[in-house]
Design a protein around this motif. Structure first.
Motif, short mmCIF file in Angstrom:
data_model
loop_
_atom_site.label_atom_id
_atom_site.label_comp_id
_atom_site.label_asym_id
_atom_site.label_seq_id
_atom_site.Cartn_x
_atom_site.Cartn_y
_atom_site.Cartn_z
N PHE A 52 4.24 -5.54 -9.10
CA PHE A 52 3.34 -6.39 -9.75
C PHE A 52 1.82 -5.91 -9.55
O PHE A 52 1.23 -5.94 -8.47
CB PHE A 52 3.44 -7.65 -8.80
CG PHE A 52 4.97 -8.06 -8.63
CD1 PHE A 52 5.45 -8.70 -9.83
CD2 PHE A 52 5.73 -7.74 -7.76
CE1 PHE A 52 6.82 -9.15 -9.74
CE2 PHE A 52 7.03 -8.18 -7.63
CZ PHE A 52 7.69 -8.62 -8.61
N THR A 53 1.24 -5.73 -10.77
CA THR A 53 0.10 -4.89 -10.75
C THR A 53 -0.72 -5.67 -12.04
O THR A 53 -0.38 -6.50 -12.54
CB THR A 53 0.18 -3.20 -11.24
OG1 THR A 53 1.06 -3.31 -12.43
CG2 THR A 53 0.93 -2.68 -10.14
N ALA A 54 -2.01 -4.92 -12.13
CA ALA A 54 -2.62 -5.30 -13.40
C ALA A 54 -3.40 -4.09 -13.76
O ALA A 54 -3.80 -3.29 -13.44
CB ALA A 54 -3.91 -6.50 -12.82
N LYS A 55 -3.55 -4.26 -15.36
CA LYS A 55 -4.15 -3.44 -16.15
C LYS A 55 -5.09 -3.91 -17.10
O LYS A 55 -4.69 -4.89 -17.98
CB LYS A 55 -2.98 -2.58 -16.87
CG LYS A 55 -3.60 -1.31 -17.89
CD LYS A 55 -2.35 -0.56 -18.50
CE LYS A 55 -2.66 0.52 -19.22
NZ LYS A 55 -1.53 1.27 -20.14
N ASP A 56 -6.28 -3.31 -17.07
CA ASP A 56 -7.50 -4.14 -18.17
C ASP A 56 -7.33 -5.72 -17.84
O ASP A 56 -7.40 -6.36 -19.04
CB ASP A 56 -7.02 -3.68 -19.57
CG ASP A 56 -7.00 -1.94 -19.70
OD1 ASP A 56 -7.82 -1.58 -18.96
OD2 ASP A 56 -6.16 -1.73 -20.61
N ASN A 57 -7.20 -6.08 -16.77
CA ASN A 57 -7.29 -7.55 -16.62
C ASN A 57 -6.13 -8.43 -16.83
O ASN A 57 -6.03 -9.50 -17.01
CB ASN A 57 -8.54 -8.12 -17.14
CG ASN A 57 -9.32 -9.02 -16.08
OD1 ASN A 57 -9.37 -8.72 -14.83
ND2 ASN A 57 -10.14 -9.96 -16.49
N THR A 58 -4.92 -7.57 -17.40
CA THR A 58 -3.71 -8.08 -17.55
C THR A 58 -2.54 -7.98 -16.35
O THR A 58 -2.30 -7.18 -16.33
CB THR A 58 -3.15 -7.51 -18.88
OG1 THR A 58 -4.11 -7.86 -20.00
CG2 THR A 58 -2.04 -8.17 -19.29
N PRO A 59 -2.35 -9.15 -15.91
CA PRO A 59 -1.33 -9.10 -14.91
C PRO A 59 -0.05 -8.72 -15.48
O PRO A 59 0.45 -8.77 -16.43
CB PRO A 59 -0.99 -10.51 -14.58
CG PRO A 59 -2.06 -11.18 -14.68
CD PRO A 59 -2.70 -10.51 -16.03
N LEU A 60 0.77 -7.62 -14.78
CA LEU A 60 1.94 -7.03 -15.22
C LEU A 60 3.22 -7.24 -14.18
O LEU A 60 2.82 -7.07 -13.12
CB LEU A 60 1.62 -5.30 -15.51
CG LEU A 60 0.85 -4.99 -16.71
CD1 LEU A 60 0.66 -3.44 -16.79
CD2 LEU A 60 1.29 -5.49 -17.98
N ILE A 61 4.33 -7.49 -14.67
CA ILE A 61 5.41 -7.47 -13.99
C ILE A 61 6.42 -6.44 -14.59
O ILE A 61 6.54 -6.18 -15.57
CB ILE A 61 6.41 -8.79 -14.35
CG1 ILE A 61 5.55 -9.96 -13.81
CG2 ILE A 61 7.63 -8.63 -13.44
CD1 ILE A 61 6.17 -11.36 -13.85
N THR A 62 6.48 -5.53 -13.52
CA THR A 62 7.44 -4.28 -13.93
C THR A 62 8.86 -4.34 -13.19
O THR A 62 8.77 -4.49 -12.12
CB THR A 62 6.59 -2.93 -13.45
OG1 THR A 62 5.27 -3.02 -14.11
CG2 THR A 62 7.66 -1.67 -13.67
N ALA A 63 9.77 -4.23 -14.03
CA ALA A 63 11.37 -4.39 -13.59
C ALA A 63 12.03 -3.07 -13.74
O ALA A 63 11.95 -2.78 -15.06
CB ALA A 63 11.92 -5.62 -14.19
N ASN A 64 12.28 -2.08 -13.00
CA ASN A 64 12.73 -0.72 -13.20
C ASN A 64 12.02 0.01 -14.24
O ASN A 64 12.73 0.55 -15.26
CB ASN A 64 14.30 -1.01 -13.44
CG ASN A 64 15.18 -1.37 -12.47
OD1 ASN A 64 14.82 -1.67 -11.03
ND2 ASN A 64 16.37 -1.90 -12.54
N ASP A 65 10.97 0.03 -14.14
CA ASP A 65 9.77 0.84 -14.91
C ASP A 65 9.63 0.53 -16.10
O ASP A 65 9.18 0.90 -17.08
CB ASP A 65 10.60 2.44 -15.21
CG ASP A 65 10.56 3.13 -13.77
OD1 ASP A 65 9.90 2.87 -12.85
OD2 ASP A 65 11.68 3.63 -13.53
N THR A 66 10.12 -0.85 -16.55
CA THR A 66 9.65 -1.52 -17.84
C THR A 66 8.62 -2.70 -17.72
O THR A 66 9.04 -3.48 -16.68
CB THR A 66 10.99 -2.07 -18.57
OG1 THR A 66 11.91 -1.13 -18.87
CG2 THR A 66 10.42 -2.61 -20.01
#
Length: 235
Positions: free
Chosen positions: A71-85
């Motif tokens: 659970f990270t953020a990139k360019d102010n967009t929160p991202l959910i990563t499940a098994n590298d997607t």
């Protein structure tokens, strides 16, 4: 991580947001409106906010036997990563004791991640509690058992309509406002204010409703139930 492969996922840009209608009630009911904003109803469903949702997406991870979540953020967009997607988190449902996040998917769907944020412990956890579902399972977080449009939205939104087309398996869902707004419980706004009180709710119609039927409105969500259609209205 690869980006969300769903090229046709829905967008919130042209959809009503939180308090789209309820702000009109604020003009006369400021105190009630302020309390509602921070209530379970007011926060039942909302867009993800980079500031409000910063803590859950400050480089956290969760590992289960079949999945590694990040659970990270990139360019102010929160991202959910499940098994590298990676999937952009677009909406949040709930406020306490947990918050679940939604990602866009093909054919007008939003999917509910099976990892949820505990706002008290400040950590992510598995809502399936060790039930390791695979992508072949109906209840996997990317499949129908976790599709927000049919499993969550009706009780988290105001005047929600699934608008599902079985021929194309597509949703064109609509709503009047995110969360449980004033009109979902008190009745629809009228074209003209009540002549006696100035209220935009048709108070004469509401007074005609038997008290037990008013209470039963709550049970349309606060019970083990399923809807027959999209036609429910207060009263």
């Amino acid at each position: 991580a690869t980006e969300n492969p769903a090229a046709t996922h829905p967008t919130l840009a042209d959809k009503p947001s939180v308090a789209a209608i309820s702000k009109r009630c604020q003009e006369c009911h400021q105190e009630a409106y302020e309390k509602w904003q921070h209530s379970h109803h007011g926060l039942a469903n909302r867009p993800v906010d980079p500031t409000l949702d910063k803590a859950p997406f400050t480089d956290h991870s969760l590992k289960t036997p079949t999945k590694t979540w990040r659970f990270t953020a990139k360019d102010n967009t929160p991202l959910i990563t499940a098994n590298d997607t990676s999937y952009p988190a677009e909406m949040a449902i709930g406020t306490d004791p947990l918050i679940q996040y939604l990602v866009g998917a093909p054919n007008g769907r939003w999917q509910t991640a099976s990892a949820a944020w505990d706002p008290h412990k400040k950590e992510w956890f598995d809502v399936l509690s060790g039930d390791e579902r695979t992508e072949a399972d109906w209840g996997h977080w990317t499949n129908r058992g976790m599709t927000w449009n049919v499993q969550c939205a009706w009780c988290h939104m105001t005047d929600f309509h699934k608008n599902y087309d079985p021929a194309t398996e597509r949703y064109d869902s609509t709503w009047q406002e995110m969360g449980i707004g004033c009109t979902q419980c008190h009745g629809a706004l009228t074209d003209k204010p009540d002549p006696a009180s100035g209220c935009l709710i048709d108070l004469a119609a509401q007074r005609a409703i038997a008290p037990e039927r008013t209470a039963e409105n709550c049970a349309s969500c606060h019970s083990r139930r399923a809807e027959f259609d999209n036609q429910f209205h207060h009263g």
